[in-house]
Scaffold this active site. Structure first.
Site, PDB file in Angstrom:
ATOM      1  CG  ASP A  14      -1.843   1.041   1.133  1.00 14.71           C
ATOM      2  OD1 ASP A  14      -1.988   1.367   0.288  1.00 14.71           O
ATOM      3  OD2 ASP A  14      -2.308   1.953   2.433  1.00 14.71           O
ATOM      4  CG  ASP A  16      -1.605   7.313   1.030  1.00 16.38           C
ATOM      5  OD1 ASP A  16      -1.217   8.512   0.911  1.00 16.38           O
ATOM      6  OD2 ASP A  16      -2.725   7.356  -0.145  1.00 16.38           O
ATOM      7  CE  LYS A 185      -5.227  -1.315  -1.266  1.00 16.42           C
ATOM      8  NZ  LYS A 185      -4.095  -0.791  -1.042  1.00 16.42           N
ATOM      9  CG  ASP A 210      -2.058   1.561   6.240  1.00 16.12           C
ATOM     10  OD1 ASP A 210      -2.277   1.554   5.363  1.00 16.12           O
ATOM     11  OD2 ASP A 210      -2.564   3.269   7.327  1.00 16.12           O
TER      12      ASP A 210
END
Length: 271
Positions: A14, A16, A185, A210
Site C-alpha cells: 500500500d 498511504d 481493496k 497498514d
C-alpha cells in the site's frame, strides 16, 4: 503465522500509511524502496487512490524522496478499467472522478458519455457535484450497471478526513436500491490484477499494508503472505478485533531494510 519461504519474494504494498504519511515519507521508506530496486526485487505499489494517473503519483512520490517508476504503481482506477474491459470490451460509461480514472478508462477503450451508458463508474474527486450525482442516480435507475473504484468511506487530507468513494456510493445506493460492485481493496480481484501486471505469483508474494480491513484481508484472500506495519491505521489492539492475522507484524518498512530477500528473518512485534 509464517509463510513458507520461496526462493525469492515479490512485494505488493500500500502507499498511504506504509510509504507516506500526510505527504511525507515514512522514515526508512526511501531506503527500503532503494534496496528493493538495487536487489532487483519485483515490487508494485497498490493503492485504492483513483484520483491520479500513475505518472502523477510517481511524480508526487518523487517529491517526497521516494523514487518509484510509474510502471511500479497500480491504482484502483487501473484495476477498474481492466475489469470493465474484460466484462464489456468497447463499452460506455458515465464517470464521476478525476483524470486518473478517465485516463484509465480511455486507455481501456471505453467511451465516456451520459447517454444511455453501459455503466456508471464512481471514483473519487475533491469536488463532488450534486448535478453529477443526480445524473448517476437517474442512469442507474434506468438500468446502467453500477461500479465503484474502491469502498473507502473516507480519505485523508491535511485538514482531516474527506468523504471518499464508499461514502458517495452509499448515497447512490440509498437513492436507487442498487449496490455497487467495488473493484479496489479489499476485493482480491485488485490484488490478482496487480500480480498479473508484474508477472508475480501469489505463492511467492507479500502484501504490506497498514489496514487490517483492506490490505491484510485482500492479501489473505488472494493467497498472499501479509505484513502489517504500524505506521498507519491499524495498531496492535486493532488486530484482536479480527478473526484473521497477518503473517508478520512490524513497526515499519524500515524493519525490512537488509532483509528484503528473507523478510521473515525480521523479529516482528508480539501480538
Amino acid at each position: 503465522m509464517q509463510a513458507e519461504n520461496p526462493a525469492k519474494w515479490s512485494y505488493l504494498m500500500d502507499m498511504d500509511g506504509v510509504l507516506i504519511h500526510e505527504e511525507h515519507p515514512v522514515p526508512g521508506a526511501p531506503e527500503f524502496i532503494a534496496e528493493l530496486t538495487k536487489d532487483d526485487i519485483n515490487f508494485l505499489v497498490v493503492t485504492n487512490n483513483p484520483i491520479y494517473t500513475r505518472r502523477d503519483l510517481a511524480a508526487r512520490l518523487a517529491a517526497t524522496g521516494l523514487v518509484i517508476p510509474e510502471d511500479r504503481i497500480w491504482t484502483s482506477a487501473m484495476a477498474t478499467a481492466q475489469f470493465l474491459k474484460a466484462q464489456h470490451p468497447g463499452g460506455t460509461a458515465f464517470v464521476i472522478g478525476e483524470v486518473g480514472l478517465t485516463t484509465a478508462l480511455h486507455e481501456a477503450g471505453f467511451i465516456i458519455t451520459d447517454r444511455d451508458p453501459d455503466y456508471v463508474v464512481l471514483g473519487e474527486t475533491r469536488t463532488y457535484s450534486f448535478e453529477a450525482l443526480t445524473t448517476a442516480i437517474r442512469l442507474v435507475d434506468a438500468g446502467a450497471k453500477f461500479v465503484a473504484t474502491n469502498p473507502d468511506p473516507t480519505g485523508p487530507s491535511r485538514y482531516g478526513v474527506l468523504p471518499a468513494a464508499g461514502a458517495v456510493a452509499a448515497l447512490i445506493e440509498k437513492a436507487t436500491g442498487r449496490k455497487p460492485y467495488f473493484v479496489g481493496k479489499p476485493n482480491p480481484l485488485m490484488m490478482r490484477s496487480a500480480l498479473r501486471s508484474i508477472g508475480a505469483h501469489s505463492e511467492s508474494t507479500l502484501m504490506i499494508g497498514d489496514r487490517m480491513d483492506t490490505d491484510i484481508i485482500a492479501g489473505l484472500e488472494a493467497g498472499l503472505a501479509t505484513i502489517l506495519v504500524l505506521t498507519g491505521i491499524s495498531n496492535v489492539e486493532t488486530i484482536a478485533r479480527y478473526p484473521f492475522r497477518p503473517s508478520l507484524v512490524i513497526d515499519s518498512v524500515a524493519d525490512l531494510i537488509g532483509h528484503v530477500e528473507d523478510p521473515f528473518s525480521v523479529r516482528g512485534v508480539q501480538v
